[in-house]
Design an enzyme around this catalytic site. Structure first.
Site, PDB file in Angstrom:
ATOM      1  N   ILE A  87      -0.205   9.492   8.271  1.00  0.00           N
ATOM      2  CA  ILE A  87      -0.914   8.649   9.227  1.00  0.00           C
ATOM      3  C   ILE A  87      -0.643   7.174   8.949  1.00  0.00           C
ATOM      4  CG2 ILE A  87      -2.733  10.365   9.561  1.00  0.00           C
ATOM      5  CD1 ILE A  87      -4.540   8.664   7.730  1.00  0.00           C
ATOM      6  N   ASP A 131       0.856  -1.191   0.000  1.00  0.00           N
ATOM      7  CA  ASP A 131       0.000   0.000   0.000  1.00  0.00           C
ATOM      8  C   ASP A 131       0.891   1.239   0.000  1.00  0.00           C
ATOM      9  OD1 ASP A 131      -1.780   2.065   0.338  1.00  0.00           O
ATOM     10  OD2 ASP A 131      -2.957   1.059   1.883  1.00  0.00           O
ATOM     11  N   HIS A 177       0.482   8.049   3.672  1.00  0.00           N
ATOM     12  CA  HIS A 177       1.152   7.404   4.795  1.00  0.00           C
ATOM     13  C   HIS A 177       2.660   7.649   4.818  1.00  0.00           C
ATOM     14  CE1 HIS A 177      -2.699   5.454   5.290  1.00  0.00           C
ATOM     15  NE2 HIS A 177      -2.636   5.005   4.057  1.00  0.00           N
ATOM     16  N   GLY A 235      -4.961   2.146   8.020  1.00  0.00           N
ATOM     17  CA  GLY A 235      -5.993   1.537   8.846  1.00  0.00           C
ATOM     18  C   GLY A 235      -5.812   0.032   8.974  1.00  0.00           C
TER      19      GLY A 235
END
Length: 308
Positions: free
Chosen positions: A227, A207, A212, A230
């Site tokens: 961040i 990903d 991120h 998830g």
């Protein structure tokens, strides 16, 4: 926002995503396990070293059940665009994830993914899209797992032609149900620290969304810094459930449901609280530093661990 003049419900329903193939090795399995914090606190953790190392060779390492989420990511390398519906991938938020496990994963393999549209909902300023991925072992044709990913596409709503907002679902009810967190004391609590570089490590599992890793992209999306994924947070929580409820046996996990509620910054501490209701573990994860709930859901297990 999508151009409503281009939106044709029939073309949406008849749209076919191409089948995809995903090949992974023992190295990918180990890299993923490290990415979700396995052996992060103790390099010789008796419950977790088996995800990283096996004395008889890497072909015997065990695979965490949340590794299944990588199959759905790999099934759409170019995103989930639909006819007449475009979106800025930088503004995509992962809302929910449901994983149904049909058998343990081999430590390496070749996976055949069949992808389909499970739902599409016009929410005005945004759209919600649900994608189902059925993953089969390529050689045997045996079903390994089913993923259902729900994405929140900011700025992609308002495409309905009629006054009634468009809504489609291939399921009679959503498998990713919101759970009611019990008011009683948790059955188990597990605290774990993410590393400041956690997102940079986890992204190596496939990903590469710059949200991120890129500070400027994160600011455009409304965050002070990049961040954590998830699904990385989910990996931390399910790993905690396996340790605390399943006696360290990942094969006890039957299905996983998750609702992503709030972002996590790499370096923050995750506290996973667990309640046992029969063969269902209700859980929520909180960020200790901000005292905010970031994730909730349930994990269904095949049986209770003898350790309980």
């Amino acid at each position: 926002m999508a151009d409503s003049s281009e939106f044709d419900p029939q073309s949406i329903l008849s749209h076919k995503y191409p089948d995809t193939t995903y090949t992974y090795t023992e190295r990918d399995v180990v890299l993923y396990a490290l990415g979700v914090g396995a052996c992060g606190r103790d390099a010789v953790d008796g419950d977790e070293l088996k995800y990283i190392y096996h004395e008889n060779g890497q072909q015997f390492v065990q695979v965490l059940p949340t590794f299944a989420a990588l199959f759905s990511l790999a099934s759409a390398p170019n995103g989930f665009d639909l006819p007449g519906l475009q979106y800025d991938p930088r503004l995509l938020l992962h809302g929910q994830q449901y994983i149904e496990l049909h058998r343990p994963f081999p430590s390496s393999g070749c996976i055949h993914n069949k992808v389909s549209l499970a739902g599409l909902h016009d929410k005005g300023k945004a759209a919600i899209i649900e994608i189902e991925t059925k993953s089969y072992e390529k050689d045997s044709g045996e079903l390994l797992c089913i993923n259902r990913m729900t994405g929140f596409l900011r700025g992609a709503g308002g495409f309905s032609k009629s006054s009634q907002p468009y809504s489609y679902s291939s399921y009679s009810s959503n498998k990713v149900l919101s759970v009611k967190i019990p008011k009683s004391q948790p059955f188990a609590v597990f605290e774990d620290c993410t590393q400041p570089s956690q997102a940079l490590l986890y992204r190596l599992s496939g990903d590469y969304n710059p949200l991120h890793s890129d500070p400027m992209v994160a600011k455009v999306a409304g965050f002070s810094r990049p961040i954590l994924h998830g699904l990385c947070t989910l990996g931390f929580s399910v790993r905690a459930i396996i340790k605390c409820i399943c006696g360290g046996d990942p094969n006890l996990v039957k299905s996983i449901s998750a609702r992503f509620l709030l972002h996590v910054y790499p370096g923050e501490t995750l506290i996973t609280e667990m309640w046992l209701e029969g063969l269902r573990v209700i859980y929520q994860a909180k960020v200790k530093e901000r005292n905010r709930t970031v994730l909730s859901g349930y994990v269904d297990i095949h049986r209770l661990s003898s350790a309980l």
